[in-house]
Scaffold this motif. Structure first.
Motif, PDB file in Angstrom:
ATOM      1  N   ILE A 172       7.625   7.019   4.924  1.00  0.00           N
ATOM      2  CA  ILE A 172       7.472   5.568   5.022  1.00  0.00           C
ATOM      3  C   ILE A 172       6.346   5.120   4.092  1.00  0.00           C
ATOM      4  N   ARG A 173       6.612   4.071   3.335  1.00  0.00           N
ATOM      5  CA  ARG A 173       5.654   3.563   2.352  1.00  0.00           C
ATOM      6  C   ARG A 173       4.761   2.513   3.007  1.00  0.00           C
ATOM      7  N   TRP A 174       3.433   2.707   2.869  1.00  0.00           N
ATOM      8  CA  TRP A 174       2.450   1.828   3.497  1.00  0.00           C
ATOM      9  C   TRP A 174       1.525   1.216   2.452  1.00  0.00           C
ATOM     10  N   TYR A 175       1.146  -0.030   2.681  1.00  0.00           N
ATOM     11  CA  TYR A 175       0.145  -0.693   1.845  1.00  0.00           C
ATOM     12  C   TYR A 175      -1.212  -0.598   2.531  1.00  0.00           C
ATOM     13  N   ARG A 176      -2.184  -0.060   1.825  1.00  0.00           N
ATOM     14  CA  ARG A 176      -3.542   0.032   2.342  1.00  0.00           C
ATOM     15  C   ARG A 176      -4.237  -1.306   2.083  1.00  0.00           C
ATOM     16  N   THR A 177      -4.524  -2.036   3.128  1.00  0.00           N
ATOM     17  CA  THR A 177      -5.025  -3.403   2.970  1.00  0.00           C
ATOM     18  C   THR A 177      -6.479  -3.482   2.541  1.00  0.00           C
ATOM     19  N   GLY A 178      -7.259  -2.441   2.849  1.00  0.00           N
ATOM     20  CA  GLY A 178      -8.692  -2.535   2.608  1.00  0.00           C
ATOM     21  C   GLY A 178      -9.408  -3.341   3.675  1.00  0.00           C
ATOM     22  N   ASP A 179      -8.674  -3.734   4.715  1.00  0.00           N
ATOM     23  CA  ASP A 179      -9.254  -4.491   5.822  1.00  0.00           C
ATOM     24  C   ASP A 179      -9.498  -3.569   7.013  1.00  0.00           C
ATOM     25  N   LEU A 180     -10.606  -3.784   7.672  1.00  0.00           N
ATOM     26  CA  LEU A 180     -10.893  -3.064   8.897  1.00  0.00           C
ATOM     27  C   LEU A 180     -10.243  -3.784  10.070  1.00  0.00           C
TER      28      LEU A 180
ATOM     29  N   GLY B 215       7.034  -2.176   5.433  1.00  0.00           N
ATOM     30  CA  GLY B 215       8.142  -3.088   5.661  1.00  0.00           C
ATOM     31  C   GLY B 215       8.810  -3.504   4.362  1.00  0.00           C
ATOM     32  N   PRO B 216       9.938  -4.200   4.450  1.00  0.00           N
ATOM     33  CA  PRO B 216      10.702  -4.574   3.256  1.00  0.00           C
ATOM     34  C   PRO B 216      10.035  -5.641   2.404  1.00  0.00           C
ATOM     35  N   MET B 217       8.952  -6.252   2.897  1.00  0.00           N
ATOM     36  CA  MET B 217       8.256  -7.292   2.138  1.00  0.00           C
ATOM     37  C   MET B 217       7.156  -6.758   1.233  1.00  0.00           C
ATOM     38  N   LEU B 218       6.992  -5.433   1.150  1.00  0.00           N
ATOM     39  CA  LEU B 218       5.934  -4.876   0.315  1.00  0.00           C
ATOM     40  C   LEU B 218       6.245  -5.041  -1.166  1.00  0.00           C
ATOM     41  N   ALA B 219       5.186  -5.244  -1.947  1.00  0.00           N
ATOM     42  CA  ALA B 219       5.307  -5.305  -3.403  1.00  0.00           C
ATOM     43  C   ALA B 219       5.728  -3.951  -3.950  1.00  0.00           C
ATOM     44  N   ASP B 220       6.279  -3.964  -5.171  1.00  0.00           N
ATOM     45  CA  ASP B 220       6.642  -2.711  -5.827  1.00  0.00           C
ATOM     46  C   ASP B 220       5.409  -1.994  -6.353  1.00  0.00           C
ATOM     47  N   GLY B 221       4.340  -2.744  -6.600  1.00  0.00           N
ATOM     48  CA  GLY B 221       3.118  -2.142  -7.116  1.00  0.00           C
ATOM     49  C   GLY B 221       2.446  -3.085  -8.077  1.00  0.00           C
TER      50      GLY B 221
ATOM     51  N   ASP C 144      -0.704  -0.609 -14.002  1.00  0.00           N
ATOM     52  CA  ASP C 144      -1.791   0.135 -13.346  1.00  0.00           C
ATOM     53  C   ASP C 144      -1.202   1.082 -12.307  1.00  0.00           C
ATOM     54  N   GLY C 145      -0.681   2.198 -12.799  1.00  0.00           N
ATOM     55  CA  GLY C 145      -0.079   3.188 -11.920  1.00  0.00           C
ATOM     56  C   GLY C 145      -1.077   3.826 -10.978  1.00  0.00           C
ATOM     57  N   ALA C 146      -2.325   3.986 -11.440  1.00  0.00           N
ATOM     58  CA  ALA C 146      -3.343   4.627 -10.595  1.00  0.00           C
ATOM     59  C   ALA C 146      -3.657   3.754  -9.385  1.00  0.00           C
ATOM     60  N   LEU C 147      -3.795   2.436  -9.599  1.00  0.00           N
ATOM     61  CA  LEU C 147      -4.072   1.529  -8.483  1.00  0.00           C
ATOM     62  C   LEU C 147      -2.875   1.446  -7.548  1.00  0.00           C
ATOM     63  N   THR C 148      -1.675   1.484  -8.123  1.00  0.00           N
ATOM     64  CA  THR C 148      -0.466   1.487  -7.287  1.00  0.00           C
ATOM     65  C   THR C 148      -0.448   2.713  -6.380  1.00  0.00           C
ATOM     66  N   ALA C 149      -0.741   3.881  -6.952  1.00  0.00           N
ATOM     67  CA  ALA C 149      -0.734   5.111  -6.168  1.00  0.00           C
ATOM     68  C   ALA C 149      -1.830   5.115  -5.105  1.00  0.00           C
ATOM     69  N   ARG C 150      -2.936   4.462  -5.393  1.00  0.00           N
ATOM     70  CA  ARG C 150      -4.053   4.446  -4.443  1.00  0.00           C
ATOM     71  C   ARG C 150      -3.784   3.500  -3.268  1.00  0.00           C
ATOM     72  N   ASN C 151      -3.158   2.353  -3.559  1.00  0.00           N
ATOM     73  CA  ASN C 151      -2.971   1.330  -2.522  1.00  0.00           C
ATOM     74  C   ASN C 151      -1.644   1.423  -1.785  1.00  0.00           C
ATOM     75  N   PHE C 152      -0.664   2.101  -2.358  1.00  0.00           N
ATOM     76  CA  PHE C 152       0.639   2.257  -1.710  1.00  0.00           C
ATOM     77  C   PHE C 152       0.894   3.738  -1.511  1.00  0.00           C
ATOM     78  N   VAL C 153       0.922   4.174  -0.268  1.00  0.00           N
ATOM     79  CA  VAL C 153       1.021   5.603   0.041  1.00  0.00           C
ATOM     80  C   VAL C 153       2.179   5.837   1.014  1.00  0.00           C
ATOM     81  N   ARG C 154       2.687   7.054   1.013  1.00  0.00           N
ATOM     82  CA  ARG C 154       3.762   7.434   1.938  1.00  0.00           C
ATOM     83  C   ARG C 154       3.218   8.386   2.993  1.00  0.00           C
TER      84      ARG C 154
END
Length: 384
Positions: A254-262, A229-235, A239-249
């Motif tokens: 579509i860009r998604w944030y991996r929450t780490g929550d089950l 959604g439009p409320m996602l952080a830019d990263g 820490d580009g590696a963490l950005t790439a790991r937690n924000f995926v397309r």
């Protein structure tokens, strides 16, 4: 690039003015920054919030003006717009969003005078209810964490505190799971709560009472909740590696944030089960401490309890309940532990039962009002 300046969030008026400038092109505001913080950040950044979140890994989350605005506008569309009480630190995303919502509503947020207390909450609410000349009584909103709500409900026998709680059109409650006993107590008193779910990376709560805000998408992938959604952080700054790991397309871009929550999404309702990384292996069986804690908090007298892990000679790892001694306990400590163990065994199995109950004068808290789980865990490990 845009300049990044450290920001003291203690004065809501100064914070509001600085945030207006930050959302209008800069300079960007840095909250919780350490000495090695950069002087410049990518163009479009409005704020950078240093947070360790639930993982304990330091992160610098970059949020754009568009992301902050999208979140605030979606909130207004869902619950309404009016005057806000700032009861949380402005340097955390939940407190910061109170200020952003006030800016979009054209109002001034009112902050508590001094430390959080039922008396300060009631007095600040009363000041919000005083209409400006020519205006009617405004709609009131605030945002709290469960520990604050519990404190207020304990004092709700005092007429002014209960009247203050009932004055709000909506009280957002987030930062951690809302124990069901707290929700029920509030409902019985006629207090209007809204359970929120989100993260700094989503500009704060973006799921209200299980329903995503307009513009937010939530899905479960391999049991993990992801948000778009439009409320996602830019990263993350630096820490580009963490950005790439937690924000995926995905395959559609579509860009998604991996929450780490089950969790899961059923018929459009988001259900959060806990952190994927807050799991112990006890006797060779995985046990989610978040699920154990949620059950324990449903036991009378343990609504604010925290469950942490300890090493165990027999099982490898075990869980321990830590609760404030001031909570109403009609049973002995042993009886209270037995009640909690029975409740956990009934829902999760005997392998998940907590090993011990520790009562303390008060739980250690972070500045955000959330339990300081790492400090609590260290204290328990020293005792254990």
């Amino acid at each position: 690039m845009v300049a990044l300046i450290p920001m003291d969030a203690d004065d809501p008026a100064l914070l509001r003015d600085a945030l207006v400038r930050a959302m209008d092109g800069g300079p960007a505001l840095g909250f919780g920054m350490l000495a090695d913080a950069p002087d410049w950040v990518p163009a479009g950044t409005a704020v950078v919030i240093a947070t360790s979140g639930s993982s304990g890994i330091p992160k610098r989350v970059a949020l754009s003006a568009e992301a902050l605005r999208a979140s605030a506008e979606a909130t207004a569309q869902r619950i309404g717009s009016g005057r806000w009480l700032l009861a949380l630190p402005g340097g955390y995303v939940a407190g910061l969003q109170v200020v952003v919502r006030s800016i979009l509503a054209g109002t001034e947020p009112v902050a508590l005078d001094g430390r959080f207390s039922p008396e300060a909450f009631a007095e600040a609410t009363l000041s919000l209810l005083r209409p400006a000349p020519g205006d009617g009584i405004p709609e009131l909103f605030t945002s709290l964490v469960p520990a604050q709500l519990s404190t207020l409900l304990d004092a709700a026998a005092d007429g002014p505190v209960l009247a203050a709680l009932r004055a709000y059109r909506a009280i957002l409650v987030g930062g951690q799971a809302l124990p069901e006993p707290l929700r029920e107590r509030a409902a019985d008193l006629g207090i209007r709560l809204v359970r929120t779910y989100g993260a700094t990376e989503t500009s704060g709560g973006c799921v209200y009472d299980g329903a995503p805000l307009d513009g937010a998408l939530v899905r479960a992938v391999d049991g993990e909740l992801r948000i778009a959604g439009p409320m996602l952080a830019d990263g993350y700054i630096g820490d580009g590696a963490l950005t790439a790991r937690n924000f995926v397309r995905d395959e559609h871009g579509i860009r998604w944030y991996r929450t780490g929550d089950l969790g899961l999404v059923e018929d459009g309702v988001v259900r959060v089960h806990g952190r994927a990384d807050n799991v112990i292996v006890s006797g060779g069986i995985n046990v989610s401490l978040d699920r154990v804690e949620r059950i324990v908090r449903g036991v009378p007298g343990l609504a604010g309890a925290v469950v942490v892990a300890v090493d165990d000679e027999r099982w490898g790892e075990a869980s321990v309940i830590v609760a404030a001694r001031g909570e109403a306990l009609r049973r002995s400590e042993a009886e209270q532990l037995a009640h909690a163990r029975d409740a956990v065994a009934e829902q999760l199995g005997k392998h998940a039962r907590p090993a011990r109950l520790i009562l303390v004068d008060e739980l250690q808290l972070l500045a955000s009002g959330k339990p300081d789980r790492e400090a609590i865990r260290r204290a328990v490990a020293d005792l254990h």
